[in-house]
Design a protein around this motif. Structure first.
Motif, PDB file in Angstrom:
ATOM      1  N   SER A   1     -12.287  -1.391 -24.985  1.00 30.55           N
ATOM      2  CA  SER A   1     -11.520  -1.647 -26.231  1.00 30.55           C
ATOM      3  C   SER A   1     -10.663  -0.191 -26.439  1.00 30.55           C
ATOM      4  O   SER A   1     -11.267   0.684 -25.898  1.00 30.55           O
ATOM      5  CB  SER A   1     -12.187  -1.912 -27.609  1.00 30.55           C
ATOM      6  N   ARG A   2      -9.685  -0.193 -27.426  1.00 27.24           N
ATOM      7  CA  ARG A   2      -9.444   1.157 -27.889  1.00 27.24           C
ATOM      8  C   ARG A   2     -10.276   1.678 -28.996  1.00 27.24           C
ATOM      9  O   ARG A   2     -11.081   0.846 -29.616  1.00 27.24           O
ATOM     10  CB  ARG A   2      -7.850   0.954 -28.560  1.00 27.24           C
ATOM     11  N   LEU A   3     -10.244   3.345 -28.846  1.00 27.54           N
ATOM     12  CA  LEU A   3     -11.445   3.706 -29.806  1.00 27.54           C
ATOM     13  C   LEU A   3     -10.911   4.477 -31.051  1.00 27.54           C
ATOM     14  O   LEU A   3      -9.767   5.215 -30.552  1.00 27.54           O
ATOM     15  CB  LEU A   3     -12.486   4.451 -29.134  1.00 27.54           C
ATOM     16  N   ALA A   4     -11.374   4.288 -32.085  1.00 23.20           N
ATOM     17  CA  ALA A   4     -11.267   5.110 -33.269  1.00 23.20           C
ATOM     18  C   ALA A   4     -12.539   5.925 -33.618  1.00 23.20           C
ATOM     19  O   ALA A   4     -13.624   5.282 -33.586  1.00 23.20           O
ATOM     20  CB  ALA A   4     -10.518   4.401 -34.419  1.00 23.20           C
ATOM     21  N   ALA A   5     -12.198   7.348 -34.282  1.00 18.67           N
ATOM     22  CA  ALA A   5     -13.268   7.767 -34.482  1.00 18.67           C
ATOM     23  C   ALA A   5     -12.750   8.570 -35.906  1.00 18.67           C
ATOM     24  O   ALA A   5     -11.847   9.022 -36.155  1.00 18.67           O
ATOM     25  CB  ALA A   5     -13.710   9.152 -33.563  1.00 18.67           C
ATOM     26  N   ILE A   6     -13.904   8.608 -36.695  1.00 19.11           N
ATOM     27  CA  ILE A   6     -13.577   9.252 -38.035  1.00 19.11           C
ATOM     28  C   ILE A   6     -13.090  10.766 -38.125  1.00 19.11           C
ATOM     29  O   ILE A   6     -12.446  11.156 -39.109  1.00 19.11           O
ATOM     30  CB  ILE A   6     -14.495   8.868 -39.239  1.00 19.11           C
TER      31      ILE A   6
ATOM     32  N   LEU B   1     -12.706   0.451 -45.854  1.00 14.81           N
ATOM     33  CA  LEU B   1     -12.231   0.383 -44.330  1.00 14.81           C
ATOM     34  C   LEU B   1     -11.756  -1.014 -43.817  1.00 14.81           C
ATOM     35  O   LEU B   1     -10.545  -1.118 -43.582  1.00 14.81           O
ATOM     36  CB  LEU B   1     -12.893   1.184 -43.358  1.00 14.81           C
ATOM     37  N   GLU B   2     -12.609  -2.155 -44.043  1.00 14.47           N
ATOM     38  CA  GLU B   2     -12.410  -3.195 -43.642  1.00 14.47           C
ATOM     39  C   GLU B   2     -11.305  -3.679 -44.475  1.00 14.47           C
ATOM     40  O   GLU B   2     -10.357  -4.346 -43.782  1.00 14.47           O
ATOM     41  CB  GLU B   2     -13.737  -4.212 -43.851  1.00 14.47           C
TER      42      GLU B   2
ATOM     43  N   ILE C   1     -10.684   6.457 -45.953  1.00 15.98           N
ATOM     44  CA  ILE C   1      -9.535   6.043 -46.593  1.00 15.98           C
ATOM     45  C   ILE C   1      -8.512   6.493 -45.722  1.00 15.98           C
ATOM     46  O   ILE C   1      -7.393   5.572 -45.374  1.00 15.98           O
ATOM     47  CB  ILE C   1      -9.321   6.814 -47.986  1.00 15.98           C
ATOM     48  N   GLU C   2      -8.375   7.591 -45.164  1.00 18.17           N
ATOM     49  CA  GLU C   2      -7.255   8.115 -44.143  1.00 18.17           C
ATOM     50  C   GLU C   2      -7.235   7.331 -42.900  1.00 18.17           C
ATOM     51  O   GLU C   2      -6.225   7.130 -42.384  1.00 18.17           O
ATOM     52  CB  GLU C   2      -7.688   9.693 -43.843  1.00 18.17           C
TER      53      GLU C   2
ATOM     54  N   LEU D   1      -7.696   7.468 -31.533  1.00 21.10           N
ATOM     55  CA  LEU D   1      -7.383   7.704 -32.661  1.00 21.10           C
ATOM     56  C   LEU D   1      -8.565   8.331 -33.630  1.00 21.10           C
ATOM     57  O   LEU D   1      -9.404   8.013 -33.537  1.00 21.10           O
ATOM     58  CB  LEU D   1      -6.973   6.343 -33.588  1.00 21.10           C
ATOM     59  N   VAL D   2      -7.852   9.587 -33.999  1.00 20.81           N
ATOM     60  CA  VAL D   2      -8.811  10.307 -34.898  1.00 20.81           C
ATOM     61  C   VAL D   2      -8.008  10.975 -35.945  1.00 20.81           C
ATOM     62  O   VAL D   2      -6.875  11.549 -35.962  1.00 20.81           O
ATOM     63  CB  VAL D   2      -9.417  11.608 -34.244  1.00 20.81           C
ATOM     64  N   PRO D   3      -8.146  10.559 -37.432  1.00 21.38           N
ATOM     65  CA  PRO D   3      -7.166  11.020 -38.358  1.00 21.38           C
ATOM     66  C   PRO D   3      -7.372  12.303 -38.632  1.00 21.38           C
ATOM     67  O   PRO D   3      -8.290  13.341 -38.357  1.00 21.38           O
ATOM     68  CB  PRO D   3      -7.941  10.067 -39.462  1.00 21.38           C
ATOM     69  N   GLY D   4      -6.349  13.129 -39.285  1.00 23.60           N
ATOM     70  CA  GLY D   4      -6.321  14.326 -39.490  1.00 23.60           C
ATOM     71  C   GLY D   4      -7.275  14.674 -40.833  1.00 23.60           C
ATOM     72  O   GLY D   4      -7.792  15.947 -40.611  1.00 23.60           O
ATOM     73  N   THR D   5      -7.387  13.876 -41.449  1.00 22.46           N
ATOM     74  CA  THR D   5      -8.319  14.140 -42.443  1.00 22.46           C
ATOM     75  C   THR D   5      -9.508  13.104 -42.473  1.00 22.46           C
ATOM     76  O   THR D   5      -9.478  12.067 -42.053  1.00 22.46           O
ATOM     77  CB  THR D   5      -7.813  13.710 -44.107  1.00 22.46           C
TER      78      THR D   5
END
Length: 248
Positions: free
Chosen positions: A90-95, A145-146, A120-121, A112-116
């Motif tokens: 799967s694609r992965l996102a980290a906070i 988040l959900e 919420i970001e 994906l890693v948000p800048g903040t």
């Protein structure tokens, strides 16, 4: 003791002991007396739903897997060792950076890693799409988040990776420092550490209250604390900077 901008200051670190080392070290290099005062315990959920989710992710049954803490990554790969797959199809996102680095240590580069570094970001920058998104999270994590993912067309699937509990009491040294009025600041790293402190001690006046981010600050204010500073960026380094501002 090291001389620095926090020399002579005593700061309570409320994070679980196994995750407090980085902040404690940073504080001590700036001259502070950092007292470890964990107000929560994190315990692996294990088995059942989590194991089924790990197998499903290895089989490509999720479009994304979203990790919102290093602890979730740690528990995931501890359980995954039983299957010896190491695979997440799967694609992965980290906070944030720490969670992203935890994934890299297991050979996975986040997409994906948000800048903040807030949920919420993360929800704001998450792309629109369709499919199932797996969220291995703490049992007490809030649902924002959900909700954000659902609003963007995804089907979020939440599974408990670890559980949060409150210890019976603070360590004796930290408790005595509070009772004697020797604590200059309390560092809160999550909403759950605020809630644990409130259950163990109640709302105290005197020490400055400094929070790692807006969600934690909102929880602190809701519990009755006056928040003196909020870290930006929402990291251990940012929290130390916020402590320096609050205690200047």
């Amino acid at each position: 003791m090291t001389e620095g901008p926090l020399s002579g200051r005593t700061i309570l670190v409320t994070r679980p002991r196994e995750r407090a080392g980085e902040l404690v070290d940073l504080l001590r290099t700036r001259g502070a007396t950092a007292l470890e005062a964990p107000t929560i315990r994190l315990e692996e959920a294990g088995g059942g739903a989590l194991d089924r989710a790990i197998r499903a992710a290895a089989g490509g049954r999720y479009s994304w897997v979203v990790f919102t803490s290093p602890k979730a990554v740690e528990v995931w790969f501890t359980r995954d060792q039983a299957f010896r797959s190491g695979r997440i199809a799967s694609r992965l996102a980290a906070i944030g950076d720490r969670t992203a680095e935890a994934l890299r240590e297991h050979g996975h580069e986040p997409d994906l890693v948000p800048g903040t570094f807030t949920t919420i970001e993360l929800g704001r920058v998450f792309p629109r799409g369709e499919g199932r998104v797996l969220l291995p999270r703490a049992d007490i994590a809030t649902p924002e988040l959900e909700d954000a993912l659902r609003a963007k067309g995804w089907t979020p699937v939440r599974v408990t990776a670890y559980r949060t509990s409150v210890p019976r009491s603070l360590p004796a040294e930290a408790r005595r420092a509070l009772e004697d009025g020797r604590v200059d600041a309390i560092a809160f790293m999550s909403a759950s550490t605020v809630q644990g402190f409130a259950r163990l001690v109640g709302v105290v006046e005197g020490p400055k209250v400094v929070c790692i981010g807006p969600v934690t600050a909102r929880a602190a204010r809701g519990a009755g604390f006056r928040v003196h500073a909020v870290a930006k960026p929402h990291t251990s380094e940012g929290l130390v900077g916020a402590l320096e501002r609050a205690l200047r």
